[in-house]
Design a protein around this motif. Sequence first.
Motif, short mmCIF file in Angstrom:
data_model
loop_
_atom_site.label_atom_id
_atom_site.label_comp_id
_atom_site.label_asym_id
_atom_site.label_seq_id
_atom_site.Cartn_x
_atom_site.Cartn_y
_atom_site.Cartn_z
N GLU A 48 34.95 25.05 47.58
CA GLU A 48 34.42 26.35 47.97
C GLU A 48 34.88 26.75 49.21
N THR A 81 29.90 30.51 35.11
CA THR A 81 31.03 31.47 35.49
C THR A 81 30.60 32.88 35.61
N ALA A 141 35.91 34.81 47.71
CA ALA A 141 35.02 35.12 46.37
C ALA A 141 33.70 35.03 46.39
N LEU A 142 33.08 34.44 47.62
CA LEU A 142 31.56 34.13 47.69
C LEU A 142 31.06 34.97 48.51
N ARG A 158 38.24 28.75 40.78
CA ARG A 158 38.69 30.02 40.52
C ARG A 158 39.61 30.10 39.51
N VAL A 189 33.42 24.31 43.11
CA VAL A 189 33.69 25.69 42.81
C VAL A 189 35.37 25.89 42.48
N ASP A 246 39.96 36.66 38.39
CA ASP A 246 38.83 37.26 39.27
C ASP A 246 37.36 36.75 39.09
N ARG A 247 37.44 35.58 38.27
CA ARG A 247 36.21 34.90 38.08
C ARG A 247 36.04 33.80 38.82
N THR A 248 34.71 33.36 38.85
CA THR A 248 34.48 31.99 39.84
C THR A 248 33.37 31.06 38.77
N THR A 249 33.80 29.85 38.86
CA THR A 249 32.94 28.99 38.40
C THR A 249 32.41 27.97 39.05
N ALA A 254 37.53 28.96 48.22
CA ALA A 254 37.27 30.17 47.35
C ALA A 254 36.20 30.83 48.14
#
Length: 437
Positions: A170, A292, A176-177, A276, A274, A279-282, A173
Amino acid sequence: MENMLPVAVIGAGPQGLAAAAHLVERNVPVVVLEAGASAAAAVQEWGHVRLFSEWTELVDAAAHRLLEPTGWTAPTSGFPTGAQWIEKYLAPLAAVLGERIRYRSRVTGVSRRGRDRLVDAGRGEQPFVVHVTPEEGEEYRLLARAVIDASGTWATPNPAGADGLPAIGETGAAEALSYRIPDFRDREGFEGKHTVVVGSGHSAVTAVLALARMARRDPSTTVTWALRRATTGNAFGGGEADELPARGALGIRAREHVEAGLVSLVTGFRTERVARDGDRTTLIAEDGRTLTADRVVVLTGFRPDLSFLSELRLELDPTLQAPVRIAAEVDPNVHSCGSVAATGAADLAQPEPDFYLVGAKSYGRAPTFLALTGYEQVRSVVAELAGDHEAARRVELALPDTGVCGGAGLFDASGTPAGGACCAPPLLSIGRTPAAV
């Protein structure tokens, strides 16, 4: 000499400014220390969000009296945004307080002069020493006869990680959050994309509603709402039983959007990792389920920053990190904090005499703090500091009930939760299958 020293107020937000107004009205010297460049710096960050309290519940009485001679007129109706709250009330109040407020002045420590936490001898006879680090210039110390900490909790949001610590990955990332309610006027950042909202409070509901409106206009916009609890619990609030109608309406609309299929609700989702991928986060749950998304909004509440109070003797609840005398009243495991009694100086007093936590910080990790609560707190605390003990003991506020008469529900049970909404519609039955993404 100590009575000649000012009361130090930490934070120039709504409660800090109100505390200063009460102190000015009682002719008590005051210095307000604000880390931001202007008053209500935290409110500015969510200026696009509309409050569920009306104007009559957002203006402190002493502040009103201080502003009236300037020709200021109090707004009387409507539900302002954060930006409007600043423009029409908080900024004018800060202007009247003038040089009593020191901006760009971050408090890094509070103690007693010449006494660390261990020393008993003569402790109560010594003034507070507040360590201040300005944005420019050297650190300095401010002596104060009392300290009112109204610094709030905005700067310390809770993580997505289900155990109270950041999930694995996390921190890496974090860019991205989003840990704040996004400004959804930036539609390009969300339309045609999949957004996951993590959290169950009013902030999460507000974000879900804005995204659902986008999904209604554009079916390619998808929304998943992830709750940690195995049931919806009180995620939809008290509905029509809420004595703040605008707050109750949030939950009613959220329920309608879920039932209409505009929002996919996932329960029992406790984020462990978390990851990455471009461009996408899971988000990966403890039970292996995954979500996702193009955007992830983490609205899991806030916690108090107690780091700069380490040399003070505080008595805080081990669960909520709130003053022990109010903790049981605001504990969301027991009931909603809109149904509690108002709190005053006696409830907020600490083993360290003349130090008070007020505002959202006084609730520790508990949610749903109301401006009205803070205004009553500072009225009582300032009366106590001014020696008006009768006024300090007097209760001048009855809080509106949320309509939620139980706790948040059993954390792991998939059946009917222990809590519920009084006279509100029955809980929506939601399965544990994750939404298709």
